[in-house]
Structures are given as structure tokens and as C-alpha cells.
Design an enzyme around this catalytic site. Structure first.
Site, mmCIF file in Angstrom:
data_model
loop_
_atom_site.group_PDB
_atom_site.id
_atom_site.type_symbol
_atom_site.label_atom_id
_atom_site.label_comp_id
_atom_site.label_asym_id
_atom_site.label_seq_id
_atom_site.Cartn_x
_atom_site.Cartn_y
_atom_site.Cartn_z
ATOM 1 N N ASP A 39 95.952 42.107 53.357
ATOM 2 C CA ASP A 39 97.279 42.647 53.095
ATOM 3 C C ASP A 39 98.218 42.591 54.296
ATOM 4 O O ASP A 39 99.419 42.370 54.131
ATOM 5 C CB ASP A 39 97.163 44.092 52.608
ATOM 6 C CG ASP A 39 96.725 44.177 51.148
ATOM 7 O OD1 ASP A 39 96.906 43.182 50.423
ATOM 8 O OD2 ASP A 39 96.206 45.229 50.741
ATOM 9 N N TYR A 58 98.440 48.863 44.862
ATOM 10 C CA TYR A 58 97.893 50.002 45.604
ATOM 11 C C TYR A 58 98.928 50.604 46.542
ATOM 12 O O TYR A 58 99.845 49.927 47.018
ATOM 13 C CB TYR A 58 96.669 49.591 46.421
ATOM 14 C CG TYR A 58 95.367 49.904 45.725
ATOM 15 C CD1 TYR A 58 94.887 51.206 45.645
ATOM 16 C CD2 TYR A 58 94.620 48.894 45.130
ATOM 17 C CE1 TYR A 58 93.695 51.493 44.997
ATOM 18 C CE2 TYR A 58 93.422 49.168 44.475
ATOM 19 C CZ TYR A 58 92.968 50.476 44.418
ATOM 20 O OH TYR A 58 91.802 50.765 43.767
#
Length: 738
Positions: A370, A458
């Protein structure tokens, strides 16, 4: 006397604060004005305020060496790159623009150099530089740009290289938005949507990195695209168009691959929304009573530019479009020694690795990095006052460069607040005296620095929590939406083979996956050179012989400590679940009065999972550092990103494991702690449609750092107020930093 209150302004922030152990720089302009006022103060007040405003602006125009790039600096860097003959190709896209921090010895000399406060205030600023990673004609260019010292917002390119190795830079937001606009005009996709009975107006798509799977030949900068159905819900991730995958060439911005492999029912929208008013009526029954934080004397911390001072702590807060929050130059005040002492030079989240566990065609490549692929700072959104952060919080903005190189403002990206959770700092009740009961209790108030990152489905709540005891706690809290797979199953009894996930709703499988959050922490415990020590707890039999540590008693066993000092990087790789041990970072050149080496201890606090993937699996090769939670390396300015500088389609040849393979010395050196917080996530129905927060973390705790409990003299709750420093009883003017 080191107790007082002051109102301070720093970059638009106003805060009450406890005067820090190191006083702020003197203000000769103000002093001279007050001494020479020829008129009564009320008559001079407008002129006084005007002069003070000019003085404040002049002081704030000189950035700290570790301050993130300002909008003016980003603009100057862009102009310099576009004007440079080193990269004449067009179009040119900016993928990373960030501070190229000065050399560490220079920063330490600037921050902690000797001399009077007046001399420190007049220090010559260090040269400001930027690192730029840009793309042009299929190549990744690295440029280092020098920014003028004179405040003219001028800049010049000083070096340029073309990246020849594996991997690509972070995806820009703009190219992702451009890519997801392609499918509605792509005929094969339009046909697939029509055959599934879905309205194209309800379709949303997202870009997914392709990872690396041993591909031979020249790599192409491509990504996968997957699409979802929103319709009546905001939770489009819960309604995937399963079986359809597109490949987009990001340089050409064209769909170059398409496959419609299998069709499963699109999960229903009912029961998937999480928005107020959309998730159903409010809960009936007893609810917690509302509460609010009240600080009658205002905030207990002070923000001066990017420097935060609170109680016995002082540190610098920065922002980076890849790392997000960056904490630097953290030092703690030792009240007994009347000395400010170094703890941390620089720390940030280096990478977040999230591999999913379904090997089918639409899922096998979902092995996200990420930070390196998306950018944590890019995917940090405005914090919501009163919800993400309490009412007593102050905020930092985060500026970054867009794909065109122009500055983009990110408001309220980081918040700072004091936490009053009803916790206890220390206590004891003594009932041993026959005629009295002694009870002493001290409240625990902490300072939290928070950012929330939402890279897709998320949400990561990333907290740095500073304690007056000298500890720093790191807490990662996961919430948000599960990444799910459409399936024909509507009941768990229908599943007869490994489904690679949990059925959380009809036609909805939540896939097993991992989260690995890796921190880069350049510890400077009471100085630059430190060592890594493992105090291994070892069981011994009672031999009965005092010469071997035994005693002539019925006791049969006990445990003791075997001290192991890491000599090389191989010694600094630790699985914290392998056996009981204390892990310490000590300064071998500093000892307490009793002869113990001063240090800080690493204390895991849940979420200690390590990767169980096969060593030869391609995602594991890219993130091989996740096999162990602790790595210790010698400091290197260029070694920041655990998965390498170019994480998109990286091969594992550049990164933490590769660097550590050189097995360099780490004893009595400037060393870096890399700590990975890990979680194996088996989803459950309670995680759907939105997941309640799940937290894990670790703590850096003083261990023989102080001569005694540093908060022993904290005032009791009945007299403890924000106008008093919990740990400050010496003359702040005599405080020094070592």
C-alpha cells in the site's frame, strides 16, 4: 521555575501549552520595542501588533530542515524539473515529490548544536532539496532538486538518473481516475455488464497493481482493473462483478487485455450500506452516555511550526506523500538530570503488505504494497473533528504534488491531542501499617499523533502515543470494508471444498488475507551509536551449588537471563514468538549511576503474526522481510522503504531483506529498528458490512534510561493541572540536551 502558560501560533494552529524544558528562541524585536515605547501602550498597540506580525512571519519563513516541502517549494521544484534539459521528453508525470532530507550529522548539529538560545536562533539554515521521481517516454527518472536558501522560491536540478532496475514508481491518483473511466466505453466490458443484467450507470471500477510473478522480458507498466456495482449502496466493494478482469497500460492509458472467465450472481445491495440512515434504524436499548473532553486552561501542548512540545516530550511532525506521518527528533526531558535526551531520530511507516489467499485468476495477484504502490499520504483524507479526533485536537495539513507537479492541499491530515482515558500511570495501596491505609495514585495522560489512511476498502488508524513515563506506543487499528468475492453459495453447508474465505452474506465470500505494517525507526537512544541486545530468558535447574547459581533449598528450577549482543545484521533478525526474551536498544557509551547501560526496550503488544507463505512464492519474495518481526540494520539515508523504492512490480532484489543480506556490523553503530506488526485475518460475519476496529501495536519503553521512575513526582489528580509540567522541577534555562 519551568511552569507557565502561553498562547502560541504555529502555521494556523493556536494552542495552550506547558512551557517546554528548552525555552523558545528570544524575541529581541519585541523586547526592544517594549523598552523604547515613547507612548502609552494602548496608543502603541496597533503598531506593536503589526511589527510582531512581521516578526512572526519572518521567523516562520525559515523552515526547519525536516519540514515537508511547502506549496511554494513544490511549485519551484516543478518549474526547475520542467525547465531542465535533462528530461526533455513530454508528457512528463510526477509520481513522487518529497523532501530529500539533509545528511543526518548536519541535522543533528542544527537541532542539538551548542551555544546560547540566541545563537541557535540565528543558525544558518541547511540546504533544502527535493527528490523527484517522474515518468517520461516509458522511463522512470530520479532528480534531486536544490531549492534556493534566500526565500525566492527558485530551484535548480542538481542530479539526474534513469532507473534501470525492476519496478515502477507509485501510481498517481490522476492516472487511476483516468484508467477507471475507460471500461464504460470498452465494448467487451459493456457486453459483459449487459449479460449480467447490470445498469452501467451503477458500475464503479478500481485499479489493482499486478504484482510480480517471475515474468521474463521487458516489463510493461500495467495494472488490473476490477469493477463493482454500487446501485443503492455506498459499499460497492460488497458487490463485485466477479470473473471479469481488464488489463490497462498506464503509460498508453488503454485497455490491452480482457477476460470474462466466469459469471456469478452480483451480491444484493440490501444490508451492505454503512451510512447513517442507510444501515437501518438506530440501535434500541441502553446506549453509552455522551461525553466530551474539557480542558479549562486550554490544550497542554504547544505547536511551533512543525515542532510539538508537550510535558517532557519534544518532537517534529512531518508529512510525506508515501509514508504519511513522519516523526523526527523525538527527545525526552530528564527531570532529575535537568537534561533533554535523544530517543528517536526519524520514524515512519515504511510499508503495508496485504496479500490475499485465493489463488484463482481474479485474485492471485492481490498482494498489495500500500505505501509503495498507492502512497499512504496520498490516501489520507481529512480527519473529522469530534469523531476521528476529539474536540481538543489540533491539526496539521499535508501538501503533496499532483501528477502535473503542482501542489495539492490536504487539509487536516494529521491530528494531535491529549488523551484522558481514565488510565493509571502508577499506583500503590499499602495496608501493612496497623493504624493507617496509604494509597497513592497518579493519572495517565498521553499525547497522540494520529493519521487515518484509506487505500481502497480498508482504513488504517495510525497512532503515535507519547507517555510522560518516556514510552512511545505505536498502535495500528484496522477498520473499513472487507474485500469480498461473489459466489453461488448462500449457506455455509453448501461449501464442500476450500473456499479461501468466510461466507459473510448471501453470495458473498470474504477472502482470507494478511496485514503487515512495517515501521522504520531510526533510534538514537541517548546518542547516535547504539547496540541491539537480546536478554534471553533461560530455564535453569537448581543444582544446590552456589558456585553454579544454585542454592540448598527445595526449589528445583528457576529462570535467568542470557545476554546476547548482536554483532551483525543476521543477529538482528528476530521472531518475537520464538521464545521469551527482552529486546533492547542500548547505548554502550552511557551508563546509569549504578552501572547499567541506558536503553529502550521493544515490547510487542499483540498482532505479532509472521508470514507463512512459501519462501519461493513470488509475493513472499517481494516482501521476504515479513518472515520475522524484527530487523536491525546500520543506518543508511537511502534505505527507507522495506519493499524498495520502486515497489510496483518489484522483485525483492531491492529492499530490507536484500540490504540486510550484506550482514553489516550493528554493534555500537548508528542502527535502525524495522518492526513489522502482523495480523492473519480470518473474516467473520461481525466484520460485515463494515468492520469494527481491531488493534495491535508495540511499545518502546525506557529500560535503565532514567535513574528511577521518571514520573515519581507527578502531582496527584486532585492538584494535577495543565498549568503545571508533570516532570519539571529544575530551572529550564539551565536545561541542556545531550
Amino acid at each position: 521555575m519551568c511552569v507557565g502558560r502561553r498562547r502560541g501560533r504555529g502555521r494556523g494552529l493556536v494552542a495552550s501549552f506547558v512551557i517546554p524544558p528548552i525555552p523558545p528562541p528570544p524575541r529581541p524585536l519585541q523586547s526592544q520595542l517594549m523598552a523604547r515605547l515613547p507612548l502609552p501602550l494602548p496608543a502603541m498597540l496597533p503598531l506593536l501588533l503589526a511589527v510582531l506580525s512581521v516578526a512572526t512571519a519572518a521567523a516562520s519563513s525559515r523552515p526547519h530542515p525536516l519540514d515537508p516541502l511547502s506549496p511554494a517549494e513544490i511549485t519551484a521544484v516543478r518549474a526547475a524539473v520542467l525547465a531542465s534539459s535533462l528530461v526533455p521528453a513530454r508528457p512528463l508525470t510526477f509520481h513522487y515529490v518529497g523532501l530529500d532530507e539533509p545528511d543526518k550529522p548536519d541535522v543533528l548539529a542544527y537541532a542539538y548544536g551548542g551555544g546560547t538560545a540566541r545563537r541557535r536562533a540565528r543558525r544558518r539554515p541547511l540546504q533544502r532539496r527535493a527528490l523527484v521521481i517522474a515518468r517520461a517516454r516509458g522511463q522512470s527518472h530520479e532528480l534531486r532538486v536544490e531549492i534556493a536558501r534566500n526565500g525566492s522560491s527558485a530551484a535548480a536540478v542538481r542530479s539526474h538518473t534513469v532507473h534501470r532496475g525492476a519496478g515502477f514508481p507509485t501510481l498517481t491518483l490522476e492516472e487511476q481516475f483516468a484508467a477507471v473511466a475507460l471500461p464504460p466505453a470498452y465494448p467487451p466490458f459493456v457486453d459483459s455488464v449487459r449479460r449480467r443484467g447490470v445498469d452501467m450507470a451503477d458500475v464503479l471500477c478500481a485499479v489493482f497493481p499486478v504484482g510480480w510473478f517471475g515474468d521474463a522480458g521487458a516489463p510493461r507498466r500495467v495494472a488490473k482493473m476490477l469493477c463493482f456495482v454500487a446501485g443503492a449502496t455506498a459499499n460497492f466493494y460488497a458487490r463485485p462483478i466477479e470473473g471479469v478482469t481488464m488489463v490497462v497500460d498506464l503509460d498508453r492509458m488503454a485497455i490491452v487485455g480482457y477476460r470474462d472467465r466466469v459469471a456469478y450472481p452480483v451480491p444484493k445491495a440490501e444490508g451492505t450500506d454503512y451510512r447513517t440512515g442507510k444501515a437501518g434504524p438506530p440501535l434500541a436499548g441502553p446506549q453509552p452516555a455522551p461525553g466530551v473532553v474539557v480542558q479549562p486552561e486550554g490544550r497542554g501542548f504547544h505547536i511551533d511550526g512543525n515542532i510539538v512540545r508537550w510535558a517532557n516530550w519534544e518532537f517534529h511532525v512531518g508529512f510525506d506523500m508515501r509514508a504519511g506521518t513522519v516523526i523526527s527528533l523525538a527527545s525526552v526531558h530528564d527531570a532529575d538530570a535537568c537534561t533533554r535526551r535523544r530517543v528517536l531520530y526519524r520514524g515512519f511507516v515504511s510499508e503495508v503488505f496485504v496479500p490475499y489467499m485465493d489463488p484463482v485468476e481474479e485474485w492471485y495477484y492481490r498482494t498489495f504494497l500500500d505505501a509503495g504502490e498507492y502512497g499512504l499520504g496520498l490516501w489520507a483524507f481529512p480527519l473529522q473533528p469530534g469523531a476521528d479526533c476529539p474536540a481538543n485536537a489540533a491539526y496539521f495539513d499535508g501538501f503533496y504534488a499532483g501528477q502535473d507537479g503542482k501542489p495539492v492541499s490536504g487539509e487536516n491530515r494529521i491530528c494531535v491531542f491529549e488523551r484522558y482515558a481514565g488510565d493509571i500511570a502508577w499506583r500503590h495501596t499499602e495496608a501493612g501499617f496497623p493504624d493507617k491505609l496509604i494509597t497513592e495514585v497518579r493519572p495517565d495522560v498521553t499525547l497522540v499523533v494520529r493519521m487515518v489512511v484509506s487505500p481502497g476498502n480498508y482504513d488504517y488508524i495510525l497512532d503515535w502515543e507519547f507517555k510522560t513515563s518516556g514510552s512511545i506506543k505505536f498502535v495500528v487499528s484496522l477498520t473499513g470494508l472487507l474485500e469480498v468475492k461473489a459466489t453461488p453459495f448462500t449457506h455455509a453447508d453448501e461449501i464442500t471444498a476450500d473456499a479461501h474465505g468466510t461466507l459473510v452474506s448471501e453470495n458473498t465470500l470474504a477472502i482470507y488475507h494478511d496485514h503487515y505494517v512495517t515501521y522504520h525507526l531510526d533510534l538514537d537512544v541517548d546518542g547516535t551509536n547504539n547496540s541491539f541486545v537480546k536478554n534471553v530468558i533461560t530455564t535453569r535447574r537448581n543444582t544446590g551449588d552456589p558456585a553454579t547459581g544454585g542454592a540448598d533449598t527445595p526449589r528445583r528450577s528457576y529462570w535467568t537471563v542470557r545476554r546476547e549482543v548482536a554483532e551483525t545484521e543476521a543477529d538482528g533478525q528476530v521472531d518475537v514468538d520464538a521464545g521469551p526474551a527482552d529486546l533492547l536498544f542500548v547505548n554502550p557509551g552511557k551508563k546509569t549511576r549504578l552501572g547499567n547501560e541506558v536503553g529502550y526496550r521493544l515490547i510487542p503488544a499483540g498482532a505479532t503474526a509472521a508470514s507463512v507463505l512459501a519462501d519461493d512464492d513470488f509475493p513472499q519474495r517481494r516482501a521476504s522481510y515479513t518472515k520475522k518481526q524484527v530487523w536491525v540494520t546500520p543506518y543508511s539515508k537511502s534505505e527507507k522503504w522495506a519493499a524498495g523504492l520502486y515497489a510496483d512490480q518489484s522483485t525483492g532484489d531491492d529492499g530490507l531483506a536484500a540490504w540486510s543480506g550484506r550482514n553489516r556490523g550493528v554493534r555500537d553503530e548508528d542502527i535502525v529498528l524495522w518492526y513489522t506488526l502482523g495480523l492473519h485475518h480470518i473474516p467473520y460475519q461481525e466484520d460485515f458490512p463494515v468492520m469494527p476496529t481491531l488493534s495491535g501495536g508495540f511499545e518502546l519503553r525506557p529500560s535503565n534510561f532514567f535513574e528511577r521512575n521518571p514520573i515519581l513526582r507527578t502531582r496527584p489528580a486532585s492538584t494535577h493541572g495543565h498549568g503545571h509540567s508533570a516532570n519539571c522541577s529544575c530551572d529550564a534555562r539551565k536545561t541542556q540536551l545531550i
